[in-house]
Design an enzyme around this catalytic site. Structure first.
Site, PDB file in Angstrom:
ATOM      1  NE  ARG A  22       4.035   5.437  -3.083  1.00  0.00           N
ATOM      2  CZ  ARG A  22       4.735   6.576  -2.983  1.00  0.00           C
ATOM      3  NH1 ARG A  22       5.808   6.773  -3.734  1.00  0.00           N
ATOM      4  NH2 ARG A  22       4.369   7.504  -2.108  1.00  0.00           N
TER       5      ARG A  22
ATOM      6  CG  HIS B 156      10.959   5.175  -2.377  1.00  0.00           C
ATOM      7  ND1 HIS B 156       9.813   4.493  -2.071  1.00  0.00           N
ATOM      8  CD2 HIS B 156      10.560   6.421  -2.755  1.00  0.00           C
ATOM      9  CE1 HIS B 156       8.762   5.288  -2.237  1.00  0.00           C
ATOM     10  NE2 HIS B 156       9.195   6.463  -2.654  1.00  0.00           N
TER      11      HIS B 156
END
Lengths: 312, 312
Positions: free
Chosen positions: B227, B275
């Site tokens: 993250r 991502h």
């Protein structure tokens, strides 16, 4: 134990001192001499060489063994000056692993569409593309010798659907294997990415010509880590221009260093590396070199001997 | 068997029809409805969701289970509107493999100096650099959960010297493991490349700040697949500018999509992907989703339940 004799070393790429240390760690009695420092050529019994100059072997009258400092022996077997002696090559699982690492890098780069994201970054744009499941990615490995088989197994481990093609019949777990000339068109037709891992022999020279490149699905990717001459370079350049070949990762070329006027350099869809997908590794290869030296001393047959006529 | 009830699906990234087909292949009685097509919210007993909008759960009075359509649950656990129900996440070896594939790609790219050769190609120049033995390449994996442990094992397989760091004590074959805050500086100091695979929790948020980035060897590489918020992004940008961080491969960012005015986009030494290092895979994850649905029906505890307080 001077009866062992000396080993002469020649390579433009490999570090003499690192090899000397690694070999003497295995066999302290072995005297290793750089080719520029040989004072008594008659004492030289072994040659550890990578692409030595023509005529290199002439002065070593008492040579008993030539060790090719690498896996591919094509540069050695065709030479007119090759002495009539046992010739061995390196067969090192760590070299196979290093080669497979390069192949993994190159295949994953295409499977994960990295060049597309690099392009998006240039704009810049956050351009999401949902990744494909690896089993939907069909990868073909051309040549299933030690290096090809190892790389194919690592590709299976990533979940890719892996096809393999070789001259003679092979079986590798998880790999859909085919063999022989007749099977080549079907093999090529189903691979979105092919990895060329064939040895260079009279049979494989120019194998991937315009005809065979056209049998690949349009936009296919080629990764070449074997020898440049297995692919007809002009045909490849043309196929890259027309889009028949979408992308290429090339570690080897017909002429090395690749001439600076080659159109390959400027192609955005081509990644060029200067012939280093795998290299000889002193620590892991020294034991087998020393083992062959001791076999020669003991009058035993050497391991990993090449068949000069067959070419590998 | 209408007693199973309906499953509502929400994701901006994943293909509804593919998921519906895969789930119904496992459990034909299960009715799967896209969130935009729910006509009887009281019939919905299960929610299969990735980042649903705030307030999403309010209309589903008979919800019994929330399934996070991914491994990382940080976007779910902090929500004020999360119902007090079992929350599960996906735990799929194929997702771990996909993640490890991205990590392998990124680590091999640095270990084999591909950015250097890409630069040489621009000039163009045939600029040979002898490859390093993989054991000389020290890679650190930060976070040794399912995904981190899998990736670390694959890196060991490539021959790299792999260090691992985690919150609590772990043992992984071939990995030099350390744990806890006190061990972090020594871990960072020995890694030329670190791979960030920590879950985002209150403890890991901003863990890699200026202080910790400065503990890495100068010119170290960072790969972040967890993250964005685990790294203080401004500190990273600064460290990239000064050369303290040599190169970065970033799949995640503090704000996603990464704003187009971020200086990261234009940095040559940074590779940006949007991502997708790993995604939920319908074929391999459907069986465990269906298994949890049947467990709920049978009154049994579900598997892979997350602890909302702990954050993962």
């Amino acid at each position: 134990m001077s009866s062992l004799g000396q080993m002469v070393f020649y390579s433009d790429f490999d570090d003499f001192n690192v090899w000397k240390e690694a070999l003497q760690h295995c066999l302290p009695e072995l005297e290793i001499v750089h080719s520029t420092a040989v004072t008594h050529p008659e004492k030289v019994h072994y040659a550890l060489v990578w692409k030595p100059p023509q005529g290199f072997f002439a002065r070593f009258d008492n040579l008993k063994l030539v060790i090719n400092l690498g896996a591919g022996v094509d540069s050695l077997v065709g030479r007119p000056d090759l002495p009539d002696l046992p010739i061995t090559r390196l067969s090192d699982p760590n070299m196979a692993r290093m080669m497979a690492g390069y192949v993994l890098f190159a295949v994953l780069r295409y499977a994960r569409e990295i060049p597309y994201f690099e392009q998006a970054q240039q704009e810049p744009a956050w351009s999401y593309r949902h990744p494909r499941s690896p089993e939907d990615v069909h990868v073909g490995v051309l040549g299933l010798g030690e290096l090809g088989a190892y790389a194919a197994t690592e590709l299976v481990r990533q979940g890719f659907t892996v096809h393999g093609w070789s001259r003679s019949q092979k079986e590798i777990e998880g790999v859909c294997c085919s063999y022989g000339t007749a099977a080549l068109p079907a093999f090529l037709g189903q691979c979105e990415t092919i990895v060329v891992m064939l040895p260079l022999t009279p049979e494989t020279r120019g194998l991937l010509d315009e005809h065979h490149l056209n049998l690949l699905p349009r936009g296919a990717n080629i990764i070449n880590v074997s020898r440049g001459e297995v692919i007809v370079e002009d045909a490849l350049i043309n196929a890259l221009k027309t889009g028949q070949i979408g992308q290429a990762t090339l570690d080897v070329f017909t002429k090395e260093p690749l001439p600076l006027d080659s159109p390959l350099w400027a192609m955005q869809q081509v990644l060029i590396t200067p012939h280093l997908a795998s290299v000889a590794l002193p620590l892991s290869s020294s034991p087998q070199i020393v083992d062959n030296v001791l076999r020669i001393c003991g009058g035993k047959p050497v391991l990993h001997q090449i068949e000069v006529m067959r070419g590998y």
